[in-house]
Design an enzyme around this catalytic site. Structure first.
Site, PDB file in Angstrom:
ATOM      1  N   ARG A  91       0.788  -1.232   0.000  1.00 26.24           N
ATOM      2  CA  ARG A  91       0.000   0.000   0.000  1.00 26.24           C
ATOM      3  C   ARG A  91       0.822   1.285   0.000  1.00 26.24           C
ATOM      4  O   ARG A  91       0.605   2.171  -0.824  1.00 26.24           O
ATOM      5  CB  ARG A  91      -0.922   0.011   1.236  1.00 26.24           C
ATOM      6  CG  ARG A  91      -1.938  -1.117   1.267  1.00 26.24           C
ATOM      7  CD  ARG A  91      -3.044  -0.896   0.272  1.00 26.24           C
ATOM      8  NE  ARG A  91      -4.127  -1.868   0.445  1.00 26.24           N
ATOM      9  CZ  ARG A  91      -5.245  -1.844  -0.257  1.00 26.24           C
ATOM     10  NH1 ARG A  91      -5.450  -0.905  -1.160  1.00 26.24           N
ATOM     11  NH2 ARG A  91      -6.177  -2.770  -0.059  1.00 26.24           N
ATOM     12  N   HIS A 131       8.065   1.249  17.215  1.00 28.25           N
ATOM     13  CA  HIS A 131       7.710   2.555  16.659  1.00 28.25           C
ATOM     14  C   HIS A 131       8.335   3.707  17.430  1.00 28.25           C
ATOM     15  O   HIS A 131       8.932   4.629  16.850  1.00 28.25           O
ATOM     16  CB  HIS A 131       6.186   2.724  16.624  1.00 28.25           C
ATOM     17  CG  HIS A 131       5.532   1.917  15.558  1.00 28.25           C
ATOM     18  ND1 HIS A 131       4.169   1.768  15.453  1.00 28.25           N
ATOM     19  CD2 HIS A 131       6.059   1.204  14.522  1.00 28.25           C
ATOM     20  CE1 HIS A 131       3.877   1.014  14.408  1.00 28.25           C
ATOM     21  NE2 HIS A 131       5.005   0.653  13.838  1.00 28.25           N
ATOM     22  N   LYS A 178       0.446   3.525  12.634  1.00 24.14           N
ATOM     23  CA  LYS A 178      -0.291   3.311  13.861  1.00 24.14           C
ATOM     24  C   LYS A 178      -0.168   1.826  14.215  1.00 24.14           C
ATOM     25  O   LYS A 178       0.078   0.991  13.326  1.00 24.14           O
ATOM     26  CB  LYS A 178      -1.749   3.768  13.709  1.00 24.14           C
ATOM     27  CG  LYS A 178      -2.718   2.833  12.983  1.00 24.14           C
ATOM     28  CD  LYS A 178      -2.380   2.521  11.593  1.00 24.14           C
ATOM     29  CE  LYS A 178      -3.103   1.331  11.020  1.00 24.14           C
ATOM     30  NZ  LYS A 178      -2.438   0.823   9.844  1.00 24.14           N
TER      31      LYS A 178
END
Length: 346
Positions: free
Chosen positions: A26, A86, A104
């Site tokens: 994506r 992250h 996220k």
């Protein structure tokens, strides 16, 4: 080289920190559709993974995340690493002077998110959590209708994002890598609730369903409420029939979306508006939400006001997730209902 300004006409050089599936399917294709960004390199700890990405997308392969951050032609980074990594790598990238777009969920730690926002602000850098669904026009249309009074005064929001069980070897089932339904699917519902609740929204209660086989939560629900008494019921999990919806219910009507979080670029979502004696269906325009998110990130890199907005949004999200985890009543997996002799379930 100083961080580039997308408004000068020169695309911003971006590197990808991690050879993740979401990047392959994506995000990198959307980067290549974005005329404000230029893909420079993809880094992986595995040389063969970096080479595979470089071969497909026509960029430089880099072995090791630190080496990518040392490159002067990389002005921004996209971080699709496992959730547990992250915060660490966002901090490292910001300290290296790179704008950061991080997948996220960033984390469930308000203090850690706030520290990242401060580091970004001190360096004049963009720091944005990558909720692509926010950049689909269907949500703008819902908010327009609410602002126009189409459903009267909003009273309650509800959202559901659930996916079927999958291979237990996936990262989402690994507690050491930040797995669990709250950070994987629940995060969408909590972020969507903030489109309709005030900035003072807080957690009123939560349940997390824990799976002792994997050590992660596999389902859950959270109830949020703001200072005006508007509530948000957020349901999520890995043990469900696929569902990806939300609705806003008011004193005079209700608006719902059937494909709220993951519509593909060619899909035309349907918005349903219910009022006394009237039920309407509106087919909305298709939108490329990944391209929209990357375009917004490129713009934010040049806009100090957006730096502050995105940083504050990441901190609010982390604070709500942290509160859900802290308050949650933890329950065991549901027992499967025994089948009848004919094989059907009651």
């Amino acid at each position: 080289m100083s961080p580039g300004n997308p408004d000068t006409g020169r695309p911003l050089g971006i590197g990808v920190l991690g050879a993740a599936d979401i990047a392959w399917r994506r995000t990198i294709p959307a980067i290549q559709r974005c005329d404000r960004l230029r893909l420079v390199a993809v880094a992986s700890r595995a040389p063969e993974r970096a080479a595979a990405f470089a071969g497909r997308f026509g960029c430089e392969p880099v072995t090791g995340y630190e080496r990518l951050l040392e490159r002067d032609d990389v002005e921004a980074v996209y971080i699709p690493l496992p959730n547990a990594l992250h915060e660490q790598w966002a901090a490292t990238a910001l300290r290296a002077g790179k704008h950061v777009l991080v997948e996220k969920s960033l984390n469930a730690d308000a203090a850690g998110a706030a520290a990242l926002a401060r580091t970004a602000a001190a360096g004049g850098l963009a720091f944005m959590e990558n909720f692509t669904f926010l950049h689909h026009g269907q949500h703008d249309r819902v908010r327009e209708l609410v602002a126009e009074g189409a459903i009267g005064t909003p009273r309650a929001f509800s959202a559901s994002f659930g996916i079927p069980p999958a291979d237990l070897s996936l990262i989402r089932y690994d507690p050491e890598l930040g797995g669990g339904a709250l950070l994987e699917t629940g995060t969408y519902t909590v972020r969507a609730a903030q489109l309709f609740l005030g900035p003072d929204a807080e957690v009123a209660g939560a349940v997390l369903r824990h799976d002792p086989r994997t050590g992660v939560d596999v389902a859950g629900s959270a109830l949020l409420v703001d200072g005006q008494g508007v509530t948000a019921q957020c349901d999520f999990g890995f043990t469900h029939l696929y569902r990806c919806t939300y609705a806003i219910w008011g004193s005079a009507g209700r608006i719902s979306l059937d494909w709220a979080f993951t519509p593909p670029p060619e899909a035309r979502p349907v918005l349903r508006l219910e009022r006394p004696g009237v039920r309407e269906e509106h087919v909305l325009p298709a939108a490329d939400q990944f391209l929209g998110a990357l375009t917004a990130f490129a713009g934010a890199c040049a806009d100090p006001v957006k730096h502050e907005e995105h940083g504050a949004a990441a901190v609010r999200q982390a604070a709500l997730l942290e509160s859900i985890k802290r308050q949650a009543h933890v329950v065991p997996p549901q027992c499967q209902t025994p089948a009848r002799p004919d094989g059907r379930r009651p």
